[in-house]
Design a protein around this motif. Sequence first.
Motif, PDB file in Angstrom:
ATOM      1  N   PRO A 191       3.432  15.524 -11.701  1.00  0.00           N
ATOM      2  CA  PRO A 191       3.070  14.628 -10.603  1.00  0.00           C
ATOM      3  C   PRO A 191       3.965  13.406 -10.613  1.00  0.00           C
ATOM      4  CG  PRO A 191       1.134  15.383 -11.777  1.00  0.00           C
ATOM      5  CD  PRO A 191       2.312  15.820 -12.574  1.00  0.00           C
ATOM      6  N   ALA A 192       4.461  13.035  -9.430  1.00  0.00           N
ATOM      7  CA  ALA A 192       5.410  11.932  -9.367  1.00  0.00           C
ATOM      8  C   ALA A 192       4.793  10.699  -8.741  1.00  0.00           C
ATOM      9  CB  ALA A 192       6.641  12.362  -8.573  1.00  0.00           C
ATOM     10  N   ALA A 193       4.438  10.776  -7.479  1.00  0.00           N
ATOM     11  CA  ALA A 193       4.012   9.579  -6.772  1.00  0.00           C
ATOM     12  C   ALA A 193       2.515   9.360  -6.839  1.00  0.00           C
ATOM     13  CB  ALA A 193       4.449   9.667  -5.304  1.00  0.00           C
ATOM     14  N   ARG A 194       1.810  10.177  -7.594  1.00  0.00           N
ATOM     15  CA  ARG A 194       0.370  10.016  -7.673  1.00  0.00           C
ATOM     16  C   ARG A 194       0.027   8.725  -8.380  1.00  0.00           C
ATOM     17  NH1 ARG A 194      -2.991  13.889  -6.487  1.00  0.00           N
ATOM     18  NH2 ARG A 194      -1.348  15.426  -6.744  1.00  0.00           N
ATOM     19  N   HIS A 195      -0.980   8.028  -7.892  1.00  0.00           N
ATOM     20  CA  HIS A 195      -1.324   6.730  -8.450  1.00  0.00           C
ATOM     21  C   HIS A 195      -1.854   6.899  -9.857  1.00  0.00           C
ATOM     22  CE1 HIS A 195      -3.472   2.841  -8.781  1.00  0.00           C
ATOM     23  NE2 HIS A 195      -2.499   2.433  -8.005  1.00  0.00           N
ATOM     24  N   PRO A 217       0.821  -1.215   0.000  1.00  0.00           N
ATOM     25  CA  PRO A 217       0.000   0.000   0.000  1.00  0.00           C
ATOM     26  C   PRO A 217       0.852   1.261   0.000  1.00  0.00           C
ATOM     27  CG  PRO A 217      -0.808  -1.576   1.618  1.00  0.00           C
ATOM     28  CD  PRO A 217       0.511  -2.093   1.135  1.00  0.00           C
ATOM     29  N   SER A 218       0.286   2.312  -0.527  1.00  0.00           N
ATOM     30  CA  SER A 218       0.992   3.591  -0.559  1.00  0.00           C
ATOM     31  C   SER A 218       0.842   4.301   0.780  1.00  0.00           C
ATOM     32  CB  SER A 218       0.445   4.466  -1.687  1.00  0.00           C
ATOM     33  OG  SER A 218      -0.877   4.872  -1.390  1.00  0.00           O
ATOM     34  N   ALA A 219       1.469   5.479   0.884  1.00  0.00           N
ATOM     35  CA  ALA A 219       1.364   6.279   2.106  1.00  0.00           C
ATOM     36  C   ALA A 219       0.171   7.216   2.072  1.00  0.00           C
ATOM     37  CB  ALA A 219       2.654   7.074   2.312  1.00  0.00           C
ATOM     38  N   THR A 233       8.799   1.149   8.922  1.00  0.00           N
ATOM     39  CA  THR A 233       7.413   0.770   8.631  1.00  0.00           C
ATOM     40  C   THR A 233       6.451   1.944   8.712  1.00  0.00           C
ATOM     41  OG1 THR A 233       7.058   0.154  10.950  1.00  0.00           O
ATOM     42  CG2 THR A 233       7.818  -1.570   9.450  1.00  0.00           C
ATOM     43  N   SER A 234       6.913   3.077   9.211  1.00  0.00           N
ATOM     44  CA  SER A 234       6.038   4.246   9.323  1.00  0.00           C
ATOM     45  C   SER A 234       6.297   5.261   8.224  1.00  0.00           C
ATOM     46  CB  SER A 234       6.225   4.921  10.685  1.00  0.00           C
ATOM     47  OG  SER A 234       7.525   5.480  10.789  1.00  0.00           O
ATOM     48  N   ALA A 235       7.019   4.875   7.171  1.00  0.00           N
ATOM     49  CA  ALA A 235       7.373   5.814   6.107  1.00  0.00           C
ATOM     50  C   ALA A 235       7.019   5.225   4.751  1.00  0.00           C
ATOM     51  CB  ALA A 235       8.858   6.164   6.160  1.00  0.00           C
ATOM     52  N   GLY A 236       6.838   6.121   3.791  1.00  0.00           N
ATOM     53  CA  GLY A 236       6.537   5.708   2.428  1.00  0.00           C
ATOM     54  C   GLY A 236       6.594   6.892   1.492  1.00  0.00           C
ATOM     55  N   PRO A 237       6.580   6.644   0.169  1.00  0.00           N
ATOM     56  CA  PRO A 237       6.617   7.739  -0.802  1.00  0.00           C
ATOM     57  C   PRO A 237       5.439   8.682  -0.617  1.00  0.00           C
ATOM     58  CG  PRO A 237       7.012   5.634  -1.878  1.00  0.00           C
ATOM     59  CD  PRO A 237       6.574   5.334  -0.484  1.00  0.00           C
ATOM     60  N   ASN A 238       5.714   9.950  -0.690  1.00  0.00           N
ATOM     61  CA  ASN A 238       4.678  10.975  -0.533  1.00  0.00           C
ATOM     62  C   ASN A 238       3.753  10.969  -1.747  1.00  0.00           C
ATOM     63  OD1 ASN A 238       3.128  13.211  -0.062  1.00  0.00           O
ATOM     64  ND2 ASN A 238       4.828  14.626   0.225  1.00  0.00           N
ATOM     65  N   PRO A 239       2.445  10.725  -1.575  1.00  0.00           N
ATOM     66  CA  PRO A 239       1.536  10.709  -2.721  1.00  0.00           C
ATOM     67  C   PRO A 239       1.455  12.041  -3.452  1.00  0.00           C
ATOM     68  CG  PRO A 239       0.499   9.745  -0.773  1.00  0.00           C
ATOM     69  CD  PRO A 239       1.750  10.416  -0.318  1.00  0.00           C
TER      70      PRO A 239
END
Length: 692
Positions: free
Chosen positions: A562-566, A36-38, A543-549
């Motif tokens: 837009p970079a990390a947008r789904h 899952p994403s952040a 585990t509390s971090a992820g790519p910024n949407p």
Amino acid sequence: MTLDLPLDIVRRICQIVYLDAIPLSMLRMLDPFGLPSAAPDGQLVWTSVEDTRRDLYSLCLVSRAFCQEAQPLLFRRIQITLPYRFMLLLNYASSSDAPTQLDHVRMVDFSSFRAVGLLRTVGESTEKRFVTADRLTALLDSARSLVAFGASETMDSALSLQVLESLLFRDGEQSSPGRMRGVSIDRGARKTRAALQSLDLCGCVSAVFLEAMREFVNKHLAANCAGAAANSVYEVLEEEEEEEERGRGRGRVRTPSIAPGRPELRRGGSVRKTTQFASLQRLGLAGVRIARDLLAPFVLSFPNLTHLDLSGTHADAALLNALARSSVRLESLSLSRCYSLTSESITKLIVSSAACEGLVELAIAGTLLFPSPVSADDLRSILTSAPCMLSGEMRYLDLGGCPLTDAELGMIPPQQSLLDLGLSACPDLSLGAIRELLRVRAPNVQVLDIAQSATGGSRGLYAATLYHELIAPCTEPPHEMVIAMQLKKLGLGTMRSVDEHWQPPTNLRVIELSHAALESVQGGIGSWKAVWGAGRRGWVVDTSAGPNPDAVEAVDDHHTVPAARHSRHMAPSTASRSRTGYMLQRSASRDVEERRGRGRQMDDIHPTIRSLSLSARPVEPTQPRNAHVRNEVVRTLPEDHPRSAALLKLASMTNGAPVSTGWHSRKMEVLLGYGLLGREIGNYAWLAYQNA
């Protein structure tokens, strides 16, 4: 629900479903499939190819209009997983709809092919194979729009001379009639076949394949070998390149010479005409142990390469010297574990040749037992003089096994765009030097490999040392700020002297460690938990971090995209206008696609999203601006967040995570064009994330 929708709406729905399996950002490629994403709702990074295939098949059952739009996308990417899927595809090739639907096939991938567990005897497995050369040739000849092909060790005995010829001799040739079960599967007028752009032969080592490679080189690349002997290096003669440039332009698909038996000679007896496959841009040969006298002419027959994976091969200095003089303009290069190379040849290629000026991904790693052949002096030359290093646009860099000390690490120029850094098998490094590199010159690195590094001689790397010298300084606020925040919550102090909007100095969130070091952090360090791979690799992951949407990647000095947008949030029309998109409107006009084929062909199966421009533009060897941390990582996710829960589940697996789970890929993804930041599945995943 009404099914009477406008055709444009139907087409857009099908395209969005298809794009859902293709991430639109390099930031998304850093994490495993299914994670899952952040984002607040924890939506998946992207759906799997199998899920997307099921969704497209369901759309085909909705209405005739949906079927007409979804069926071509259903056939666009073919991943062969089981023998019976391959046999069904062949049976479909002989049906009346084959000429129409198989023309939509753009990629055939055998990386996940398995024939185990079908209750077959050893004799049946060896004598009655599913994937044979004749069957594979029939499929390749029917798929006239095929531009990407991936083989694997589970079917490499089918890679005969006939199959290699069917793959590579496609540039404008009239295809020969394909036959299956004695019946021709060509119906109607024969058409020309699309030129192959991507070829991955990773791990193919069978005797049949090796003999086929020898036959192919001797039959079709004899002129290339003769030219190598006449010039003492494996190089394509400049006169021929200039004639082709003037005639058809750089990068346009050119029909290769198919008469190697009658090469034309210039004065002095040197070969003038050589066989070249100008359409192929991405070549993966990881672990292919063919002899160097076959490897060199084969690689040099592709003059327009942008991605080249030679890791674990018999590549030698003569091949690199020839590449340095060739017309290739590489964007991604892997020379890891190539122990026949010399330090001088590697340095000449990376520092002095135009072939590597536009590199954004580079791997020259070795191991503790077999270090990289690069010497300390040449390594300093690469770090301080190579145009790709001075540009500051490197995205992936693996220097594992090189003679790195703190002094050499301090010579690395600012790398604003670096996301993945490999520093394994460098015991003379210290955590302090690595920390300063990340905080000052490469703050946007998210994945760091320091397995068997920074051990301090006989001392091991322990959890307390790792936390206090690397994790805390790079990811957590200063101790004074923590105390001030706690006092403020109690109403006993203020935050005047502390920035309330403090941002961590780096984006570090994944660290690869050796098994001995990972044992010491098995219980975790706060939110950092140990994730064991299925092989001999392991990572400690926040585990509390992820790519910024909501992160954006800079295309140039004045524009961002837009970079990390789904992918489901980006319409295909918008994607096709930006550098992060995919050209899905290919079916509108064949002429339009042919015009797009010039130069680096960007079609719908591989992205143009290497956001800092992977085009081979000249790079000025000037010092980049000081690096600064970008807002590309979200931290302090709650434990009940879907992403945190998924990572904690991976950390709790006592027998190791799935094979495709891992970070810091050691294999180049060439089928879709993501390079060393790409994600791999099947056999490719084992080489990428598990094979130490």
